[in-house]
Design a protein around this motif. Structure first.
Motif, PDB file in Angstrom:
ATOM      1  N   VAL A  91       0.855  -1.187   0.000  1.00 20.06           N
ATOM      2  CA  VAL A  91       0.000   0.000   0.000  1.00 20.06           C
ATOM      3  C   VAL A  91       0.890   1.235   0.000  1.00 20.06           C
ATOM      4  O   VAL A  91       1.891   1.284   0.712  1.00 20.06           O
ATOM      5  N   GLU A  92       0.529   2.198  -0.822  1.00 21.27           N
ATOM      6  CA  GLU A  92       1.134   3.525  -0.772  1.00 21.27           C
ATOM      7  C   GLU A  92       0.018   4.459  -0.353  1.00 21.27           C
ATOM      8  O   GLU A  92      -1.068   4.421  -0.936  1.00 21.27           O
ATOM      9  N   ALA A  93       0.275   5.288   0.664  1.00 20.42           N
ATOM     10  CA  ALA A  93      -0.832   6.080   1.192  1.00 20.42           C
ATOM     11  C   ALA A  93      -0.389   7.307   1.963  1.00 20.42           C
ATOM     12  O   ALA A  93       0.668   7.303   2.592  1.00 20.42           O
ATOM     13  N   VAL A  94      -1.225   8.306   1.886  1.00 19.45           N
ATOM     14  CA  VAL A  94      -1.212   9.436   2.809  1.00 19.45           C
ATOM     15  C   VAL A  94      -2.608   9.414   3.424  1.00 19.45           C
ATOM     16  O   VAL A  94      -3.604   9.592   2.724  1.00 19.45           O
ATOM     17  N   VAL A  95      -2.684   9.122   4.715  1.00 17.22           N
ATOM     18  CA  VAL A  95      -3.966   8.994   5.405  1.00 17.22           C
ATOM     19  C   VAL A  95      -3.888   9.798   6.696  1.00 17.22           C
ATOM     20  O   VAL A  95      -2.993   9.586   7.504  1.00 17.22           O
ATOM     21  N   SER A  96      -4.832  10.712   6.887  1.00 20.66           N
ATOM     22  CA  SER A  96      -4.830  11.547   8.082  1.00 20.66           C
ATOM     23  C   SER A  96      -6.252  11.743   8.585  1.00 20.66           C
ATOM     24  O   SER A  96      -7.075  12.360   7.908  1.00 20.66           O
ATOM     25  N   ALA A  97      -6.524  11.230   9.781  1.00 26.10           N
ATOM     26  CA  ALA A  97      -7.827  11.465  10.411  1.00 26.10           C
ATOM     27  C   ALA A  97      -7.929  12.907  10.875  1.00 26.10           C
ATOM     28  O   ALA A  97      -9.015  13.492  10.893  1.00 26.10           O
ATOM     29  N   GLU A  98      -6.793  13.493  11.255  1.00 27.25           N
ATOM     30  CA  GLU A  98      -6.763  14.888  11.705  1.00 27.25           C
ATOM     31  C   GLU A  98      -7.140  15.840  10.571  1.00 27.25           C
ATOM     32  O   GLU A  98      -7.916  16.761  10.755  1.00 27.25           O
ATOM     33  N   ARG A  99      -6.566  15.611   9.399  1.00 22.59           N
ATOM     34  CA  ARG A  99      -6.813  16.490   8.249  1.00 22.59           C
ATOM     35  C   ARG A  99      -7.954  15.998   7.370  1.00 22.59           C
ATOM     36  O   ARG A  99      -8.270  16.610   6.361  1.00 22.59           O
ATOM     37  N   LYS A 100      -8.515  14.840   7.745  1.00 22.26           N
ATOM     38  CA  LYS A 100      -9.642  14.250   7.019  1.00 22.26           C
ATOM     39  C   LYS A 100      -9.340  14.066   5.524  1.00 22.26           C
ATOM     40  O   LYS A 100     -10.063  14.524   4.654  1.00 22.26           O
ATOM     41  N   LEU A 101      -8.240  13.358   5.282  1.00 17.44           N
ATOM     42  CA  LEU A 101      -7.763  13.151   3.922  1.00 17.44           C
ATOM     43  C   LEU A 101      -7.156  11.761   3.790  1.00 17.44           C
ATOM     44  O   LEU A 101      -6.436  11.307   4.677  1.00 17.44           O
ATOM     45  N   ALA A 102      -7.443  11.100   2.670  1.00 15.33           N
ATOM     46  CA  ALA A 102      -6.810   9.813   2.358  1.00 15.33           C
ATOM     47  C   ALA A 102      -6.590   9.732   0.857  1.00 15.33           C
ATOM     48  O   ALA A 102      -7.513   9.979   0.081  1.00 15.33           O
ATOM     49  N   ILE A 103      -5.371   9.408   0.468  1.00 16.83           N
ATOM     50  CA  ILE A 103      -5.027   9.124  -0.922  1.00 16.83           C
ATOM     51  C   ILE A 103      -4.266   7.806  -0.868  1.00 16.83           C
ATOM     52  O   ILE A 103      -3.206   7.727  -0.245  1.00 16.83           O
ATOM     53  N   VAL A 104      -4.807   6.769  -1.483  1.00 19.70           N
ATOM     54  CA  VAL A 104      -4.274   5.420  -1.307  1.00 19.70           C
ATOM     55  C   VAL A 104      -4.207   4.689  -2.646  1.00 19.70           C
ATOM     56  O   VAL A 104      -5.155   4.733  -3.430  1.00 19.70           O
ATOM     57  N   ALA A 105      -3.094   4.000  -2.886  1.00 19.67           N
ATOM     58  CA  ALA A 105      -2.963   3.054  -3.996  1.00 19.67           C
ATOM     59  C   ALA A 105      -2.629   1.704  -3.363  1.00 19.67           C
ATOM     60  O   ALA A 105      -1.821   1.629  -2.445  1.00 19.67           O
ATOM     61  N   PHE A 106      -3.279   0.641  -3.837  1.00 15.10           N
ATOM     62  CA  PHE A 106      -3.091  -0.665  -3.212  1.00 15.10           C
ATOM     63  C   PHE A 106      -3.078  -1.779  -4.240  1.00 15.10           C
ATOM     64  O   PHE A 106      -3.719  -1.699  -5.281  1.00 15.10           O
ATOM     65  N   THR A 107      -2.307  -2.801  -3.926  1.00 17.51           N
ATOM     66  CA  THR A 107      -2.299  -4.053  -4.669  1.00 17.51           C
ATOM     67  C   THR A 107      -2.125  -5.148  -3.627  1.00 17.51           C
ATOM     68  O   THR A 107      -1.163  -5.128  -2.867  1.00 17.51           O
TER      69      THR A 107
END
Length: 131
Positions: A91-107
């Motif tokens: 998984v490649e990701a930037v995930v932040s509950a604080e900033r309410k943002l997720a950008i994820v690539a997965f295999t």
């Protein structure tokens, strides 16, 4: 995740095996010490993907393997809600509950519960609260 609060929504696109691209929605939930992203679509060929980010409220991941901290599940609509657990993948990701943002690539390779049947899931998603 009983006390999770919905933090953001977005879109997902993924393929199952060598099939066609499936499009749907994605929702990110803040569980306090973990984040879960749940996706779904309404077509019979699709289903749901769940990504669990355990042990924090913010993740910056590059080619991170699945682990106890990073869990992936596939729940195909045609399989009566049976969970297929991610057994390998990245998984490649930037995930932040604080900033309410997720950008994820997965295999990841998912295995059907109590079976040797596997399938590869590849996709990407985003969730944000700025829509």
């Amino acid at each position: 995740m009983e006390n999770a609060n919905k933090a953001a929504s977005g879109q997902v696109s993924y393929t199952v095996g060598t099939g066609t691209v499936i499009y749907g929605v994605s929702d990110m939930y803040d569980g306090g010490d973990s984040i879960v992203i749940v996706t779904g679509n309404t077509g019979s060929e699709g289903g749901s993907i769940q990504l669990f980010f355990n042990g924090g409220k913010e993740f910056w991941l590059r080619n991170s393997p699945l682990s106890g901290t990073l869990i992936a599940e596939y729940i195909p609509q045609w399989d009566n809600g049976r969970k297929w657990l991610g057994i390998s993948g990245t998984v490649e990701a930037v995930v932040s509950a604080e900033r309410k943002l997720a950008i994820v690539a997965f295999t990841f390779m998912a295995r059907r519960n109590q079976s040797s049947e596997t399938v590869e899931i590849t996709g990407r998603l985003y969730c944000n609260a700025f829509a």
